[in-house]
Design a protein around this motif. Structure first.
Motif, PDB file in Angstrom:
ATOM      1  N   GLY A 196       2.854  -4.427   0.702  1.00 27.11           N
ATOM      2  CA  GLY A 196       2.466  -4.329   2.140  1.00 27.11           C
ATOM      3  C   GLY A 196       2.812  -5.461   3.085  1.00 27.11           C
ATOM      4  N   ARG A 197       2.531  -6.694   2.326  1.00 36.76           N
ATOM      5  CA  ARG A 197       2.675  -8.222   3.196  1.00 36.76           C
ATOM      6  C   ARG A 197       4.409  -8.378   3.124  1.00 36.76           C
ATOM      7  NH1 ARG A 197      -0.847 -10.426  -0.644  1.00 36.76           N
ATOM      8  NH2 ARG A 197      -2.902  -9.765  -0.136  1.00 36.76           N
ATOM      9  N   ALA A 198       5.003  -7.886   2.328  1.00 36.90           N
ATOM     10  CA  ALA A 198       6.384  -8.199   1.948  1.00 36.90           C
ATOM     11  C   ALA A 198       6.994  -7.142   3.167  1.00 36.90           C
ATOM     12  CB  ALA A 198       6.938  -7.866   0.787  1.00 36.90           C
ATOM     13  N   ALA A 199       6.477  -6.005   3.009  1.00 33.37           N
ATOM     14  CA  ALA A 199       7.199  -4.940   3.672  1.00 33.37           C
ATOM     15  C   ALA A 199       6.992  -5.170   5.571  1.00 33.37           C
ATOM     16  CB  ALA A 199       6.472  -3.583   3.654  1.00 33.37           C
ATOM     17  N   VAL A 200       5.856  -5.944   5.913  1.00 28.83           N
ATOM     18  CA  VAL A 200       5.734  -6.542   7.025  1.00 28.83           C
ATOM     19  C   VAL A 200       6.885  -7.370   7.463  1.00 28.83           C
ATOM     20  CG1 VAL A 200       4.185  -7.751   8.550  1.00 28.83           C
ATOM     21  CG2 VAL A 200       3.222  -5.698   7.384  1.00 28.83           C
ATOM     22  N   ARG A 201       7.148  -8.428   6.322  1.00 28.39           N
ATOM     23  CA  ARG A 201       8.099  -9.667   6.618  1.00 28.39           C
ATOM     24  C   ARG A 201       9.389  -9.010   6.940  1.00 28.39           C
ATOM     25  NH1 ARG A 201       6.461 -12.004   1.694  1.00 28.39           N
ATOM     26  NH2 ARG A 201       4.360 -12.235   2.117  1.00 28.39           N
ATOM     27  N   VAL A 202       9.627  -8.093   6.121  1.00 25.63           N
ATOM     28  CA  VAL A 202      11.074  -7.395   6.247  1.00 25.63           C
ATOM     29  C   VAL A 202      11.226  -6.377   6.893  1.00 25.63           C
ATOM     30  CG1 VAL A 202      12.803  -6.144   4.618  1.00 25.63           C
ATOM     31  CG2 VAL A 202      11.363  -7.868   3.686  1.00 25.63           C
ATOM     32  N   TYR A 203      10.527  -5.442   7.443  1.00 25.93           N
ATOM     33  CA  TYR A 203      10.566  -4.268   8.428  1.00 25.93           C
ATOM     34  C   TYR A 203       9.756  -4.388   9.590  1.00 25.93           C
ATOM     35  CZ  TYR A 203      12.660  -2.057   4.198  1.00 25.93           C
ATOM     36  OH  TYR A 203      13.606  -2.028   3.318  1.00 25.93           O
ATOM     37  N   GLY A 204       8.680  -5.463   9.629  1.00 29.87           N
ATOM     38  CA  GLY A 204       7.719  -5.528  11.019  1.00 29.87           C
ATOM     39  C   GLY A 204       6.671  -4.427  10.719  1.00 29.87           C
ATOM     40  N   PRO A 205       5.612  -4.676  11.486  1.00 26.31           N
ATOM     41  CA  PRO A 205       4.370  -4.099  11.086  1.00 26.31           C
ATOM     42  C   PRO A 205       4.371  -2.632  11.415  1.00 26.31           C
ATOM     43  CG  PRO A 205       4.165  -5.268  13.218  1.00 26.31           C
ATOM     44  CD  PRO A 205       5.489  -5.642  12.474  1.00 26.31           C
ATOM     45  N   VAL A 206       5.082  -2.037  12.285  1.00 23.58           N
ATOM     46  CA  VAL A 206       5.371  -0.612  12.729  1.00 23.58           C
ATOM     47  C   VAL A 206       6.031   0.086  11.566  1.00 23.58           C
ATOM     48  CG1 VAL A 206       6.085   1.070  14.468  1.00 23.58           C
ATOM     49  CG2 VAL A 206       4.727  -0.829  15.200  1.00 23.58           C
ATOM     50  N   ARG A 207       7.187  -0.462  11.318  1.00 22.89           N
ATOM     51  CA  ARG A 207       7.927   0.439  10.226  1.00 22.89           C
ATOM     52  C   ARG A 207       7.361   0.222   8.960  1.00 22.89           C
ATOM     53  NH1 ARG A 207      14.396  -0.537   9.139  1.00 22.89           N
ATOM     54  NH2 ARG A 207      14.498   0.995   7.623  1.00 22.89           N
ATOM     55  N   ALA A 208       6.732  -0.718   8.608  1.00 20.66           N
ATOM     56  CA  ALA A 208       6.078  -0.977   7.053  1.00 20.66           C
ATOM     57  C   ALA A 208       5.063  -0.074   7.218  1.00 20.66           C
ATOM     58  CB  ALA A 208       5.606  -2.372   7.179  1.00 20.66           C
ATOM     59  N   THR A 221      -4.874   3.179  -1.073  1.00 14.97           N
ATOM     60  CA  THR A 221      -4.287   2.858   0.299  1.00 14.97           C
ATOM     61  C   THR A 221      -4.458   1.232   0.202  1.00 14.97           C
ATOM     62  OG1 THR A 221      -6.327   2.755   1.499  1.00 14.97           O
ATOM     63  CG2 THR A 221      -4.897   4.917   1.401  1.00 14.97           C
ATOM     64  N   SER A 222      -4.019   0.535  -0.693  1.00 15.72           N
ATOM     65  CA  SER A 222      -4.020  -0.777  -0.683  1.00 15.72           C
ATOM     66  C   SER A 222      -2.651  -1.473   0.065  1.00 15.72           C
ATOM     67  CB  SER A 222      -4.005  -1.476  -2.193  1.00 15.72           C
ATOM     68  OG  SER A 222      -5.155  -1.325  -2.814  1.00 15.72           O
ATOM     69  N   PHE A 223      -1.512  -0.609  -0.160  1.00 14.08           N
ATOM     70  CA  PHE A 223      -0.399  -0.881   0.609  1.00 14.08           C
ATOM     71  C   PHE A 223      -0.731  -1.143   2.197  1.00 14.08           C
ATOM     72  CE2 PHE A 223       3.385   0.194   3.130  1.00 14.08           C
ATOM     73  CZ  PHE A 223       4.258  -0.523   2.473  1.00 14.08           C
ATOM     74  N   ALA A 224      -1.282  -0.150   2.798  1.00 15.37           N
ATOM     75  CA  ALA A 224      -1.652  -0.147   4.199  1.00 15.37           C
ATOM     76  C   ALA A 224      -2.604  -1.176   4.471  1.00 15.37           C
ATOM     77  CB  ALA A 224      -2.235   1.271   4.587  1.00 15.37           C
ATOM     78  N   SER A 225      -3.501  -1.660   3.782  1.00 16.34           N
ATOM     79  CA  SER A 225      -4.466  -2.926   3.996  1.00 16.34           C
ATOM     80  C   SER A 225      -3.534  -4.137   4.025  1.00 16.34           C
ATOM     81  CB  SER A 225      -5.558  -2.773   2.981  1.00 16.34           C
ATOM     82  OG  SER A 225      -5.155  -2.997   1.702  1.00 16.34           O
ATOM     83  N   GLY A 226      -2.589  -4.064   3.059  1.00 21.47           N
ATOM     84  CA  GLY A 226      -1.829  -5.142   2.983  1.00 21.47           C
ATOM     85  C   GLY A 226      -0.916  -5.474   4.043  1.00 21.47           C
ATOM     86  N   VAL A 227      -0.279  -4.287   4.692  1.00 22.66           N
ATOM     87  CA  VAL A 227       0.297  -4.292   5.932  1.00 22.66           C
ATOM     88  C   VAL A 227      -0.727  -4.555   7.111  1.00 22.66           C
ATOM     89  CG1 VAL A 227       1.453  -2.763   7.668  1.00 22.66           C
ATOM     90  CG2 VAL A 227       1.911  -2.666   5.306  1.00 22.66           C
ATOM     91  N   ALA A 228      -1.953  -4.281   7.285  1.00 23.12           N
ATOM     92  CA  ALA A 228      -2.649  -4.384   8.226  1.00 23.12           C
ATOM     93  C   ALA A 228      -3.318  -5.821   8.261  1.00 23.12           C
ATOM     94  CB  ALA A 228      -3.850  -3.365   8.262  1.00 23.12           C
ATOM     95  N   GLY A 229      -3.579  -6.274   6.975  1.00 25.13           N
ATOM     96  CA  GLY A 229      -4.106  -7.667   6.603  1.00 25.13           C
ATOM     97  C   GLY A 229      -3.129  -8.460   7.257  1.00 25.13           C
ATOM     98  N   PHE A 230      -1.741  -8.494   6.949  1.00 27.03           N
ATOM     99  CA  PHE A 230      -0.825  -9.501   7.304  1.00 27.03           C
ATOM    100  C   PHE A 230      -0.525  -9.541   8.813  1.00 27.03           C
ATOM    101  CE2 PHE A 230       3.704 -10.805   7.484  1.00 27.03           C
ATOM    102  CZ  PHE A 230       3.438 -12.235   6.700  1.00 27.03           C
ATOM    103  N   HIS A 231      -0.530  -8.360   9.301  1.00 28.47           N
ATOM    104  CA  HIS A 231      -0.301  -8.213  10.732  1.00 28.47           C
ATOM    105  C   HIS A 231      -1.312  -8.789  11.681  1.00 28.47           C
ATOM    106  CE1 HIS A 231       1.352  -6.839  14.546  1.00 28.47           C
ATOM    107  NE2 HIS A 231       0.345  -6.043  14.684  1.00 28.47           N
ATOM    108  N   ALA A 232      -2.601  -8.683  11.324  1.00 26.23           N
ATOM    109  CA  ALA A 232      -3.657  -8.899  12.025  1.00 26.23           C
ATOM    110  C   ALA A 232      -3.847 -10.537  12.178  1.00 26.23           C
ATOM    111  CB  ALA A 232      -5.116  -8.417  11.291  1.00 26.23           C
TER     112      ALA A 232
END
Length: 152
Positions: free
Chosen positions: A119-131, A141-152
Motif C-alpha cells: 500500500g505504501r509503495a502504491a502511494v509512492r508510484v500511483y498517488g493516493p487516489v489511484r492507489a 484490508t491491510s493494503f488500504a490501511s497502508g495507503v491511508a497511513g502513508f497518505h495521512a
C-alpha cells in the motif's frame, strides 16, 4: 683465440647484448610482477566499507569464507511483490500475495505487513487516489490501511 673472443664481445655490445641489455631484460620481467603484487596488497588494505573504523582488510580474513544468511521467505515474497507492483500494478501484486498465502499458510502471519508495504509503495508510484482504487480485502484490508497511513 683471444682475437675471436675480443671480436665476439665487441660485436655483442654493438648489437646491444651487453650487461645493460641483461639488466633491462631483468627489470622488464621483474617490474610488472612487483607492480601487480604491490597493487594487490594495496587493495587489500583499503577500507572499502566506508565506516570510520581503523580496521584493515586482509586477504586472509576469516569473514571471506562466511556465507550470507538466507533471507526469510516473507522478505523474498515482499521484494518480489514490490517489484511486480512497479512493473505491472498493485492489483496483480495483491492477487499474487493472496495466492502465496493460500499456497503457504506459514506466510499468513506476515500477510498484513506485506500488504501494508504494498500500500505504501502504491502511494509512492500511483498517488493516493489511484492507489486506493486497487484496494481489495486481502489480509484484512491491510493494503488500504497502508495507503491511508502513508497518505495521512
Amino acid at each position: 683465440m683471444t682475437h675471436s673472443a675480443t671480436y665476439t664481445q665487441k660485436s655483442r655490445r654493438a648489437r646491444g647484448q651487453g650487461p645493460a641489455r641483461r639488466a633491462a631484460r631483468t627489470l622488464a620481467f621483474v617490474l610488472p610482477v612487483m607492480l601487480v603484487l604491490s597493487g594487490t596488497l594495496a587493495v587489500t588494505r583499503v577500507n572499502w566499507s566506508g565506516s570510520s573504523s581503523d580496521s584493515v582488510l586482509t586477504a586472509s580474513s576469516q569473514d571471506v569464507s562466511a556465507r550470507a544468511k538466507p533471507r526469510a521467505p516473507q522478505d523474498v515474497l515482499r521484494d518480489r511483490l514490490l517489484a511486480e507492483l512497479q512493473e505491472q500494478n498493485p492489483g496483480v501484486a495483491l492477487t499474487h500475495l493472496q495466492e502465496e498465502v493460500d499456497r503457504r499458510p506459514s506466510l499468513a502471519k506476515h500477510c498484513r505487513s506485506i500488504a501494508k508495504a504494498l500500500g505504501r509503495a502504491a502511494v509512492r508510484v500511483y498517488g493516493p487516489v489511484r492507489a486506493q482504487s486497487y484496494a481489495r480485502p486481502v489480509c484484512d484490508t491491510s493494503f488500504a490501511s497502508g495507503v491511508a497511513g502513508f497518505h495521512a
